[in-house]
Each structure stands twice: as structure tokens, then as C-alpha cells.
Design an enzyme around this catalytic site. Structure first.
Site, short mmCIF file in Angstrom:
data_model
loop_
_atom_site.label_atom_id
_atom_site.label_comp_id
_atom_site.label_asym_id
_atom_site.label_seq_id
_atom_site.Cartn_x
_atom_site.Cartn_y
_atom_site.Cartn_z
N THR A 241 -49.42 -7.88 -122.76
CA THR A 241 -49.39 -9.17 -122.05
C THR A 241 -49.24 -8.91 -120.55
OG1 THR A 241 -46.99 -9.31 -122.41
CG2 THR A 241 -48.40 -10.45 -124.00
N ALA A 242 -49.55 -7.66 -120.12
CA ALA A 242 -49.37 -7.31 -118.70
C ALA A 242 -50.70 -7.42 -117.97
CB ALA A 242 -48.78 -5.91 -118.61
N ARG A 243 -51.50 -6.37 -118.04
CA ARG A 243 -52.84 -6.37 -117.45
C ARG A 243 -53.73 -5.48 -118.31
NH1 ARG A 243 -51.86 -10.36 -114.98
NH2 ARG A 243 -51.97 -10.69 -112.71
N ASP A 267 -53.34 -10.31 -124.81
CA ASP A 267 -53.51 -11.54 -124.03
C ASP A 267 -54.28 -11.27 -122.75
OD1 ASP A 267 -52.96 -14.33 -123.43
OD2 ASP A 267 -51.49 -13.64 -121.95
N GLU A 272 -61.88 -9.27 -118.07
CA GLU A 272 -61.76 -10.65 -118.56
C GLU A 272 -62.32 -11.62 -117.52
OE1 GLU A 272 -57.33 -10.60 -118.86
OE2 GLU A 272 -57.38 -12.17 -117.33
N HIS A 291 -55.52 -14.87 -121.90
CA HIS A 291 -54.61 -14.75 -120.75
C HIS A 291 -53.76 -16.02 -120.60
CE1 HIS A 291 -54.08 -12.61 -116.61
NE2 HIS A 291 -52.98 -13.28 -116.94
N GLY A 293 -50.33 -16.01 -120.91
CA GLY A 293 -48.92 -15.64 -120.74
C GLY A 293 -48.07 -16.69 -120.04
N SER A 294 -48.52 -17.17 -118.91
CA SER A 294 -47.70 -18.12 -118.14
C SER A 294 -48.16 -19.56 -118.33
CB SER A 294 -47.74 -17.76 -116.66
OG SER A 294 -49.06 -17.82 -116.16
C1 DGY Z 1 -49.61 -13.52 -113.27
O1 DGY Z 1 -48.85 -14.32 -112.73
O2 DGY Z 1 -49.82 -12.39 -112.83
C2 DGY Z 1 -50.31 -14.00 -114.49
O3 DGY Z 1 -51.03 -12.99 -115.09
C3 DGY Z 1 -51.22 -15.17 -114.16
O4 DGY Z 1 -51.95 -14.88 -113.04
#
Ligand code: DGY
Length: 325
Positions: A241-243, A267, A272, A291, A293-294
């Protein structure tokens, strides 16, 4: 933009939550993106003409070339994101551009998605969802679609920062044993009993579930490669869920295809959204999300307000709380 310029002019590259746009429109002259159209590099530069700061997301790429073409009026790149891997920080710094991000406020939401990805992968949620929705489910049996239980297993965290620490708390709710690798060992109060591994290799060898929480930087790019996947226990689960850039896709796809890795919950992806590895759209043992996550109302509002607090500080001549360069 109409009328005489009386306050800083802010380019907002994406459509932000209504309350955030209302605040920025109240306090600044701003150029909003009503259609939420993704600007390419040339448009980003064009739109920045006469602008004092840019509020942007990880979807805009502030490469050295783009930053080099920004007008000198641009004093700040204020990110609506915690990740700043889409910005060449060195190029921004050498042009005197302040860059900020939005830490903390998205840790809970991202840790929730981490749990969703872990459970989705372990309990085969993607396959089950597909079966029901496609009317492919016509029987139940004691051996039907067996997954693996996460309760009591070992949860290995790469990058014990803010999100990693919240993910650890959530995983404790499943009675998981928490292990982590981080540049620095945390203080006992923050560790809360988590077991520190000085080397990544040591962490990998005990991770029934490996969860990635490190930023994308030259040290972490491609970190989960074939050799390291080989150090995970047989049948481990990988959660990202990072990158996407932290994972070597070819290596993960190969390990998923051969069942060396039981499943993955992802995610985030290299390339992407459109250029993700095609196998992630095909493999049954991959649980995927776009993506998210937030992506909660609460968190996106909080990210926007945090970004605007940074913007306000910059134009009030104060140090922004979340300056990264
Ligand atoms: C972040 O804040 O880095 C999330 O991946 C959404 O951009």
C-alpha cells in the site's frame, strides 16, 4: 481569473473535496480544475504562468525538466499527498521552490486499506467477489475456496513510519506477531513489543505477511526483487500500500504464478493506472485495488486542510509544518 491580483495566485491541479476548494477560493485567487482533467507536462507549465504556488497531487510529475520550465513566480509546490516521489526535490530546492506534503492525516485510512489488502489476499476475496457477481457460485463444500488464516501469523513491516505503526496496531487486532525493519529502531513505547530486525533479510525470513510501508526513493526502488522474495517463507503473502516502484513486478508475478507466494494484496502499482503489469489483471491470487489508501471523505478533507495550512504558512512568511525541501 478575473480582476486585479490582490492575493497570491494558486494553481490547483486536480479537483479537491468541496470544503477544501471552498477554503482555498475564500483565501486566494485560484485556478481550479473543474473537469479534473489530468495535465500533461506541457499543460502543467502553461497553467503555471503567473502563478505563485501550485497545489498538486502525486498524479502530476514535477520532473527536473518541468521544474526547470516553471516561471520564477512559483514559490511553492504544495502536495496533497504524503508521497513526494513525483517531485524532483533536488531540482525544486535548487530553484528555491518550497515543497510540502501531508503526513499523519492519512495513516489510519492507509492502514485500513492495508488490512483490507491482507485479508483480501489471504481469504481470496477477489475470486469470491468475482464468482458471486458473475453467477459462477453454485455449490458450497468443506474444501471450497480455502484461504489462509492471518490470526496468530507473523506480520512483517518494511518501513515502520507513521503508516507502518498504525498497520502494526491494526494487525495486533488479529493477534499477529509484529516484526519490522526500519532504518532506525523505534523507542520501546513506539515499538509496543514489535520485534526489530536490523537487516531486511532477517525480517523477510519470518514474514508470513510482508507489508510494504516505505517511501519510493533510490534505496527502496525494486526492493522486493526475486532474491528477496526467495527469502520469504513458502506461501507468504505480500501486501503493498506504499508505492508500486518498491516491487519488481516480474519477480512478484513469477512467484505468484508458481505459488511460491500464496497471494498478494496490492493497492499501488508501477505504471498505474493504465500501464500496470498485465498479470495483475489476470492472476487469481492477486487482490487488487485502484490506489484507494487515503480515499475516505474524512482523510481527503484532512489532507486538503493540511496542504492549505502549509500554503498559508508559506504566504504568511512562516515555516510550513510539512516542508520536505
Ligand atoms: C499519498 O498521499 O502519497 C497517496 O498515495 C495519495 O497520493
Amino acid at each position: 481569473m478575473n480582476g486585479k491580483k490582490t492575493s497570491p495566485v494558486i494553481l490547483v491541479t486536480r479537483k479537491l473535496p468541496p470544503a477544501v476548494e471552498a477554503r482555498i477560493a475564500r483565501d486566494y485567487e485560484c485556478i481550479l480544475n473543474g473537469d479534473d482533467r489530468l495535465y500533461d507536462d506541457a499543460e502543467l507549465v502553461d497553467q503555471s504562468d503567473g502563478v505563485d504556488a501550485i497545489v498538486c497531487c502525486h498524479t502530476e510529475h514535477f520532473t527536473r525538466a518541468v521544474i526547470g520550465q516553471l516561471p520564477d513566480s512559483v514559490r511553492a509546490i504544495v502536495n496533497f499527498s504524503v508521497g513526494v516521489d513525483h517531485c524532483d526535490l533536488e531540482a525544486a530546492g535548487s530553484k528555491g521552490i518550497v515543497v510540502t506534503n501531508t503526513p499523519d492525516v492519512l495513516s489510519d485510512a492507509t492502514a485500513e486499506i492495508t488490512m483490507l489488502c491482507m485479508l483480501g489476499a489471504a481469504r481470496r476475496a477477489g475470486e469470491g467477489f468475482h464468482m458471486v457477481r458473475q453467477d459462477l457460485w453454485h455449490d458450497w463444500s468443506p474444501t471450497f475456496m480455502l484461504g489462509t488464516q492471518v490470526t496468530g501469523k507473523r506480520f512483517g513491516i518494511v518501513g515502520m513510519g507513521r503508516v507502518g505503526q498504525v498497520a502494526a496496531r491494526r494487525a495486533r487486532g488479529f493477534d499477529m506477531e509484529i516484526h519490522y525493519h526500519n532504518r532506525r529502531r523505534l523507542a520501546p513505547a513506539a515499538e509496543q513489543g514489535a520485534i526489530y530486525h536490523e537487516t531486511l533479510e532477517s525480517l523477510l525470513s519470518v514474514s508470513d505477511v510482508l507489508s510494504l510501508h516505505c517511501p519510493n526513493n533510490p534505496d527502496s526502488r525494486g526492493l522486493l526483487n526475486a532474491e528477496r522474495i526467495g527469502q520469504l517463507p513458502d506461501g507468504a503473502i505480500v501486501v503493498n500500500t506504499a508505492r508500486g516502484a518498491v516491487v519488481d513486478d516480474e519477480a512478484l508475478v513469477e512467484a505468484l504464478g508458481s505459488d511460491r507466494i500464496r497471494a498478494a494484496g496490492l493497492d499501488v502499482f508501477n505504471g498505474e493506472p493504465d500501464g500496470i503489469h498485465p498479470a495483475y489483471r489476470e492472476l487469481g491470487n492477486v487482490f487488487v485495488l485502484p490506489h484507494l489508501g487515503s480515499a475516505t471523505v474524512e482523510t481527503r478533507d484532512a489532507m486538503g486542510f493540511r496542504a492549505l495550512d502549509n500554503l498559508d504558512a508559506i504566504f504568511a512568511g512562516r515555516e510550513p509544518a510539512d516542508r520536505v525541501t
